[in-house]
Design a protein around this motif. Sequence first.
Motif, short mmCIF file in Angstrom:
data_model
loop_
_atom_site.label_atom_id
_atom_site.label_comp_id
_atom_site.label_asym_id
_atom_site.label_seq_id
_atom_site.Cartn_x
_atom_site.Cartn_y
_atom_site.Cartn_z
N ARG A 13 0.82 -1.21 0.00
CA ARG A 13 0.00 0.00 0.00
C ARG A 13 0.86 1.27 0.00
O ARG A 13 0.39 2.35 0.38
CB ARG A 13 -0.98 0.00 1.19
N LYS A 14 2.09 1.13 -0.44
CA LYS A 14 2.95 2.30 -0.60
C LYS A 14 3.05 2.65 -2.08
O LYS A 14 3.13 1.75 -2.93
CB LYS A 14 4.34 2.02 -0.03
N ARG A 15 3.04 3.93 -2.37
CA ARG A 15 3.15 4.39 -3.77
C ARG A 15 4.61 4.62 -4.12
O ARG A 15 5.36 5.23 -3.36
CB ARG A 15 2.34 5.67 -3.98
N ARG A 16 4.98 4.13 -5.29
CA ARG A 16 6.34 4.28 -5.78
C ARG A 16 6.32 4.86 -7.19
O ARG A 16 5.41 4.58 -7.96
CB ARG A 16 7.07 2.92 -5.77
N TRP A 17 7.35 5.63 -7.48
CA TRP A 17 7.46 6.27 -8.79
C TRP A 17 8.69 5.73 -9.51
O TRP A 17 9.74 5.54 -8.90
CB TRP A 17 7.60 7.79 -8.64
N ARG A 18 8.53 5.48 -10.80
CA ARG A 18 9.67 5.01 -11.58
C ARG A 18 9.56 5.58 -13.00
O ARG A 18 8.51 6.05 -13.43
CB ARG A 18 9.69 3.48 -11.64
N LEU A 19 10.67 5.55 -13.71
CA LEU A 19 10.71 6.01 -15.10
C LEU A 19 10.56 4.80 -16.01
O LEU A 19 11.19 3.77 -15.79
CB LEU A 19 12.03 6.73 -15.40
N SER A 20 9.72 4.94 -17.03
CA SER A 20 9.56 3.84 -17.98
C SER A 20 10.88 3.60 -18.71
O SER A 20 11.16 2.49 -19.16
CB SER A 20 8.44 4.14 -18.98
#
Length: 285
Positions: A20-27
């Motif tokens: 339930r944690k949001r993570r950001w990544r680059l495609s």
Amino acid sequence: MTDALEETFGNVIAEDGEDRKRRWRLSDPHLDRLQLRQETGIEALEIAARGAEADGRLRHARALTDLRDGLLARLSSRSAARVEADAEAVLTAMGQVTRPGPRVSVSPDILDAIIEALRGPFRLRVRYNADIETRVLEPHGVLLGHRTYLAARDPAKADEVRNFRIDLIREATTLDESFALKEGFTIADYAAQSFGVWQDPEQYGEVVWRFAPEAADRAAGFRFHPDQVLEPQGDGNLIVRFHAAGWLEMTWHLYQWGDKVEVVAPEGLRSMVDGYRRSDFGAMP
């Protein structure tokens, strides 16, 4: 910071994990491949492409479409689908992306030949209007308006640059003959000599219009000429001054203002307008 990252770059993906944690990544994980959001650029290219196609400039339309497709190709499939949908929504909401009103049709083949000649610049062999014989022109630019004109020199007749209606050019062939443009000529300065597109050196001079108080605010929002000067008056009138030629095109425009505008100068234009200033128009331009 994460909001700014998503708003600025198009290949940032936000995902919620099982924890339930949001993570950001680059495609594309390489930092040098951060891709700015392309919605506005793609919308602008699409609008420009449709306008070029409507004008008959098919070569430009194809080039603009290729640029748009190139921007889309740099995005992930997910981002590209979103950007295309967003751009289409904007274009649909705009309804009409080309200039409204009647226009003269121009042959795309004629325009292609003119564009190729302007690149050189190269001379252009044309058959104009009802002429049986061809003539060779030296193109200096194109003027867009209710009609599209080629600004060119006809060296067999005169050294001056004059207008040729492109819709009256029946044939056009780009020649492998270069030439020198008229010294000091720019299409912007040439266009500024007229109110619309018609050039008439004998009519060139100061133009002064006086708009009535009820039309002053509306007129102040118009750009009648690139070099216009607006002079609000103490009695609520608005004086507009500029230097140009083309009284007939001025008359066509002034008629829309009815009796809310008065021609102060020149006298020739004042005489053309006098007697045709109506008071029963329900709206101003």
